[in-house]
Design an enzyme around this catalytic site. Structure first.
Site, PDB file in Angstrom:
ATOM      1  N   VAL A   8       0.871  -1.169   0.000  1.00 47.67           N
ATOM      2  CA  VAL A   8       0.000   0.000   0.000  1.00 47.67           C
ATOM      3  C   VAL A   8       0.908   1.220   0.000  1.00 47.67           C
ATOM      4  CG1 VAL A   8      -2.008  -1.094   1.066  1.00 47.67           C
ATOM      5  CG2 VAL A   8      -0.246  -0.097   2.513  1.00 47.67           C
ATOM      6  N   SER A   9       0.385   2.338  -0.465  1.00 50.03           N
ATOM      7  CA  SER A   9       1.234   3.516  -0.648  1.00 50.03           C
ATOM      8  C   SER A   9       1.475   4.325   0.617  1.00 50.03           C
ATOM      9  CB  SER A   9       0.628   4.425  -1.717  1.00 50.03           C
ATOM     10  OG  SER A   9       0.573   3.725  -2.945  1.00 50.03           O
ATOM     11  N   THR A  10       0.540   4.277   1.563  1.00 49.32           N
ATOM     12  CA  THR A  10       0.681   5.104   2.760  1.00 49.32           C
ATOM     13  C   THR A  10       0.363   4.298   4.013  1.00 49.32           C
ATOM     14  OG1 THR A  10      -1.615   5.834   2.825  1.00 49.32           O
ATOM     15  CG2 THR A  10      -0.101   7.148   1.465  1.00 49.32           C
ATOM     16  N   GLN A  13      -3.367   3.477   4.652  1.00 47.51           N
ATOM     17  CA  GLN A  13      -4.037   2.426   3.900  1.00 47.51           C
ATOM     18  C   GLN A  13      -3.805   1.080   4.571  1.00 47.51           C
ATOM     19  OE1 GLN A  13      -2.082   3.351   0.176  1.00 47.51           O
ATOM     20  NE2 GLN A  13      -4.008   4.078  -0.676  1.00 47.51           N
TER      21      GLN A  13
END
Length: 156
Positions: A8-10, A13
């Site tokens: 996931v990017s962050t 998330q």
């Protein structure tokens, strides 16, 4: 052995949906990163690649979880292949352990790269159109003109 990779990017998330899907297809170990796909240095990805053995299969829910650019995706799948392991993407039903799967992989990767480039073009066009209408983008200045003058005065 089936090795799952989720990303996931962050930190906000949650990779739970990815890890659930990977467990459902028999992933015995799952490596998870919380970092942008554009970053090549991803600790769990590197750890997973180091642990690959001949006959292993790396499984992701979507191939964009492994990489954001076509070049990076091809490089990573080549690293996996050099370790005599396979790559499988669930959403695109790609399995590089078969000739048809390798062909499908290259077709999908090319389409994904094309799509990202078109998005970048449209974004640039939108920004140019906004500038032409007088819209100034970016963050508002932190200091007013009076505050800037005061700072210069204090510095001098």
């Amino acid at each position: 052995m089936i090795l799952g990779y989720a990303r996931v990017s962050t930190d906000q998330q949650n990779p739970a949906a990815q890890t659930d899907a990977l467990k459902a297809v028999g992933a015995e170990r799952i490596f998870t990163d919380k970092i942008s796909g554009a970053k090549r240095m991803r600790p769990d990805l590197d750890r997973m690649l180091d642990q690959l053995r001949p006959g292993d299969v790396v499984v992701v829910t979507k191939y964009d979880r492994l990489a954001r650019s076509l070049r990076d995706l091809l490089d990573l799948v080549e690293m996996i292949k050099e370790r005599e392991a396979g790559f499988r993407s669930l959403a695109e039903d790609i399995d590089t352990t078969t000739p048809a799967g390798r062909l499908a992989f290259h077709v999908f990767a090319s389409i994904a790269q094309f799509e990202r480039e078109r998005i970048a073009e449209r974004t640039k066009e939108g920004l140019q159109a906004a500038r032409a209408r007088g819209r100034v983008g970016g963050r508002p200045p932190a200091l007013t003109q009076a505050q800037k003058t005061e700072v210069r005065h204090m510095r001098d």
